[in-house]
Design a protein around this motif. Sequence first.
Motif, mmCIF file in Angstrom:
data_model
loop_
_atom_site.group_PDB
_atom_site.id
_atom_site.type_symbol
_atom_site.label_atom_id
_atom_site.label_comp_id
_atom_site.label_asym_id
_atom_site.label_seq_id
_atom_site.Cartn_x
_atom_site.Cartn_y
_atom_site.Cartn_z
ATOM 1 N N ARG A 1 4.570 10.626 -3.636
ATOM 2 C CA ARG A 1 4.571 11.080 -4.807
ATOM 3 C C ARG A 1 4.967 10.376 -5.867
ATOM 4 O O ARG A 1 5.934 9.703 -5.689
ATOM 5 N N ARG A 2 4.421 9.783 -7.449
ATOM 6 C CA ARG A 2 4.933 8.847 -8.178
ATOM 7 C C ARG A 2 5.086 7.845 -7.441
ATOM 8 O O ARG A 2 6.154 7.134 -7.634
ATOM 9 N N VAL A 3 4.093 7.062 -7.028
ATOM 10 C CA VAL A 3 4.393 6.007 -6.632
ATOM 11 C C VAL A 3 3.020 5.007 -6.992
ATOM 12 O O VAL A 3 1.767 5.299 -7.171
ATOM 13 N N VAL A 4 4.047 3.556 -7.403
ATOM 14 C CA VAL A 4 3.620 2.666 -7.750
ATOM 15 C C VAL A 4 3.245 1.128 -6.750
ATOM 16 O O VAL A 4 4.003 0.873 -6.813
ATOM 17 N N ALA A 5 2.155 1.143 -7.451
ATOM 18 C CA ALA A 5 1.682 -0.542 -6.704
ATOM 19 C C ALA A 5 0.764 -1.649 -7.723
ATOM 20 O O ALA A 5 -0.140 -0.954 -8.084
ATOM 21 N N ARG A 6 1.660 -2.952 -7.681
ATOM 22 C CA ARG A 6 0.470 -3.408 -8.503
ATOM 23 C C ARG A 6 0.889 -4.865 -7.022
ATOM 24 O O ARG A 6 1.778 -5.648 -7.167
ATOM 25 N N PHE A 7 0.113 -5.072 -7.002
ATOM 26 C CA PHE A 7 -0.719 -6.462 -6.379
ATOM 27 C C PHE A 7 -0.723 -7.862 -7.153
ATOM 28 O O PHE A 7 -2.032 -8.014 -7.516
ATOM 29 N N ASP A 8 -0.281 -9.040 -6.993
ATOM 30 C CA ASP A 8 0.307 -10.058 -7.320
ATOM 31 C C ASP A 8 -0.824 -10.408 -6.249
ATOM 32 O O ASP A 8 -0.486 -12.383 -6.655
ATOM 33 N N GLY A 9 -1.020 -11.105 -4.868
ATOM 34 C CA GLY A 9 -2.496 -11.846 -4.136
ATOM 35 C C GLY A 9 -1.353 -11.667 -3.134
ATOM 36 O O GLY A 9 -0.684 -11.635 -2.674
ATOM 37 N N ASN A 10 -2.807 -12.448 -2.320
ATOM 38 C CA ASN A 10 -2.186 -12.770 -1.003
ATOM 39 C C ASN A 10 -3.540 -13.748 -0.425
ATOM 40 O O ASN A 10 -4.628 -13.165 -0.744
ATOM 41 N N SER A 11 -3.656 -15.116 -0.016
ATOM 42 C CA SER A 11 -4.007 -15.643 0.367
ATOM 43 C C SER A 11 -4.657 -15.724 1.851
ATOM 44 O O SER A 11 -5.825 -16.207 2.072
ATOM 45 N N GLU A 12 -3.949 -14.699 1.743
ATOM 46 C CA GLU A 12 -5.302 -14.792 3.922
ATOM 47 C C GLU A 12 -6.694 -13.932 3.143
ATOM 48 O O GLU A 12 -6.513 -13.134 2.637
ATOM 49 N N ARG A 13 -7.687 -13.478 3.995
ATOM 50 C CA ARG A 13 -8.726 -13.248 4.267
ATOM 51 C C ARG A 13 -8.543 -11.931 5.138
ATOM 52 O O ARG A 13 -10.617 -11.438 4.968
ATOM 53 N N GLU A 14 -7.787 -11.201 5.303
ATOM 54 C CA GLU A 14 -7.585 -9.935 6.548
ATOM 55 C C GLU A 14 -8.006 -9.416 4.577
ATOM 56 O O GLU A 14 -7.533 -9.411 2.985
ATOM 57 N N ASP B 1 -3.923 14.372 7.021
ATOM 58 C CA ASP B 1 -3.197 15.163 6.666
ATOM 59 C C ASP B 1 -2.291 14.777 5.910
ATOM 60 O O ASP B 1 -0.792 15.301 6.248
ATOM 61 N N SER B 2 -2.839 13.711 4.462
ATOM 62 C CA SER B 2 -1.377 13.189 4.334
ATOM 63 C C SER B 2 -2.243 13.569 2.537
ATOM 64 O O SER B 2 -3.380 13.595 1.795
ATOM 65 N N ILE B 3 -0.729 13.297 1.655
ATOM 66 C CA ILE B 3 -1.242 13.294 0.388
ATOM 67 C C ILE B 3 -0.722 12.274 -1.029
ATOM 68 O O ILE B 3 0.056 11.576 -0.102
ATOM 69 N N CYS B 4 -1.863 12.022 -1.851
ATOM 70 C CA CYS B 4 -1.161 10.874 -2.588
ATOM 71 C C CYS B 4 -1.565 11.125 -3.766
ATOM 72 O O CYS B 4 -2.121 12.010 -4.502
ATOM 73 N N GLN B 5 -0.172 12.420 -4.987
ATOM 74 C CA GLN B 5 -0.263 12.448 -6.087
ATOM 75 C C GLN B 5 0.660 11.930 -7.061
ATOM 76 O O GLN B 5 1.908 11.292 -7.160
ATOM 77 N N ASN B 6 -0.604 11.412 -8.424
ATOM 78 C CA ASN B 6 0.747 11.380 -8.923
ATOM 79 C C ASN B 6 0.642 9.873 -8.779
ATOM 80 O O ASN B 6 1.733 8.945 -9.172
ATOM 81 N N CYS B 7 -0.092 8.799 -7.478
ATOM 82 C CA CYS B 7 -0.094 7.736 -7.478
ATOM 83 C C CYS B 7 -0.861 6.697 -8.392
ATOM 84 O O CYS B 7 -1.696 7.051 -9.248
ATOM 85 N N ILE B 8 -0.080 5.198 -8.874
ATOM 86 C CA ILE B 8 -0.766 4.772 -10.065
ATOM 87 C C ILE B 8 -0.782 3.334 -9.050
ATOM 88 O O ILE B 8 -0.385 2.336 -8.596
ATOM 89 N N MET B 9 -2.543 2.794 -9.129
ATOM 90 C CA MET B 9 -2.131 1.373 -8.625
ATOM 91 C C MET B 9 -3.007 0.232 -9.183
ATOM 92 O O MET B 9 -3.950 0.418 -10.665
ATOM 93 N N ILE B 10 -2.211 -0.410 -10.496
ATOM 94 C CA ILE B 10 -2.221 -1.077 -12.199
ATOM 95 C C ILE B 10 -1.922 -2.651 -11.975
ATOM 96 O O ILE B 10 -1.485 -2.745 -11.391
ATOM 97 N N ASP B 11 -2.932 -3.175 -12.754
ATOM 98 C CA ASP B 11 -2.577 -4.617 -13.281
ATOM 99 C C ASP B 11 -2.844 -5.022 -11.789
ATOM 100 O O ASP B 11 -2.061 -6.527 -12.108
ATOM 101 N N TYR B 12 -3.623 -5.376 -11.341
ATOM 102 C CA TYR B 12 -3.477 -6.509 -9.899
ATOM 103 C C TYR B 12 -4.082 -7.919 -10.479
ATOM 104 O O TYR B 12 -4.710 -8.015 -11.241
ATOM 105 N N ASN B 13 -3.056 -8.472 -10.165
ATOM 106 C CA ASN B 13 -3.442 -10.146 -10.417
ATOM 107 C C ASN B 13 -3.548 -10.532 -8.912
ATOM 108 O O ASN B 13 -2.491 -11.723 -8.574
ATOM 109 N N PRO B 14 -4.573 -11.219 -8.329
ATOM 110 C CA PRO B 14 -4.980 -11.786 -7.094
ATOM 111 C C PRO B 14 -5.033 -13.218 -7.421
ATOM 112 O O PRO B 14 -5.791 -13.664 -6.921
#
Length: 388
Positions: free
Chosen positions: A207-220, A247-260
């Motif tokens: 609930r109200r979780v924010v993720a911003r991914f900035d990179g990973n050089s692996e191919r996985e 049986d899980s919920i992602c509520q008001n989550c934000i994935m934003i401005d990824y910069n790989p």
Amino acid sequence: MRKFKFLIILLALSVYFFVFSANAFAATYYVSTAGSDSNPCDSSRPCATFNHAIRNVMRGGDTLMIRDGTYNQPIGYFNQNSAWSSYSPPNGSSSAYTIIKAENDGKAIIEDSYIHIGGPNGVPAGSSYIQVEGLKLRRSYIDIRGSHHIKILRTGIKNPAPINAQYGPSGIGTTCDSHHILLEDVWVLGAMRYGISIFESSNVILRRVVARFDGNSEREPKAGINFYGQTSSGSGCHGPFITGAFDSICQNCIMIDYNPINMTSGSGLGGGLNEPWAAKNIKLYGTLALNIPSSGFGLHGGYGGSNGSGNDIINSVAWNLSGCGLVFIDGDPARNIIFNQTTFGRTGGSGICEFGSVANNLDIQANAKNSIFYATGGANMAVHPLPD
């Protein structure tokens, strides 16, 4: 009748005093960078290490208050191969959680370390009724194993894994049949494979979780938020297979401005939020995927009719993406996925992309209604065959 009423009142008072007594005996202890483990860990004489406070001082239902400062030490300890040397904060109860909290939100920093809640692989006894509040972690992570009724509140994590990490750790990871987990007002950013990974777990609320991914050089494969599904190979908590999250919920989550940055070609960014290998009954409510150099959401089946049912996306937005707004692959044709009150816009690919094995007739059914498609790079809903 009077005797019956008296018994009811007596029973109510007994319950009240039992709960009151449980809370009344709970204590608050303190840790400080200027403390000493020869101190009693009280407000005026704090101790120095989490290890000492957790193992020698605290009991279930107590609070550990962490003073401002940077701590290069773990909260709890994990050794996968030695159950007796793995420990975490003492279990609380439904009426009195054990609490680990910053005295001031964001000013108690765990650096180059981790928080361990639960037991090692193969050990069923984990932790329960533990609450973590207000911490900041740098180059650190939170590991929840085989545990239930765990709350992580108002906590931020930066760079939980090296930029070349192949398998982890995630910023926050749940595994080994963990259940009834709440992550609320949590953010993860920087270098990672997964920011949040829900693995072999159920009844998890983000609930109200924010993720911003900035990179990973692996191919996985990688993503900001990941609900991992079932596979017939790999290494799970029950041997050479992995059970799916459900049986899980992602509520008001934000994935934003990824910069790989530093990502190789074909590096496998699965999307803002990813559900690989048939995670089941995962609900996304009010969730946003914005400015992602891949697809917004990915619901990936197992290429064998194993895509879980009930993975619905409601009142959510995927916007400004290089891929599709949403990708789903294969599944049981008798099952349904529902997209309701969703908006897909400014996508490099189609708004919704389905990939299916035509020869095996594995295309799952999808229902899109009350939704908006704007400036999509392909058809609003496109079906693509997989190579057979």
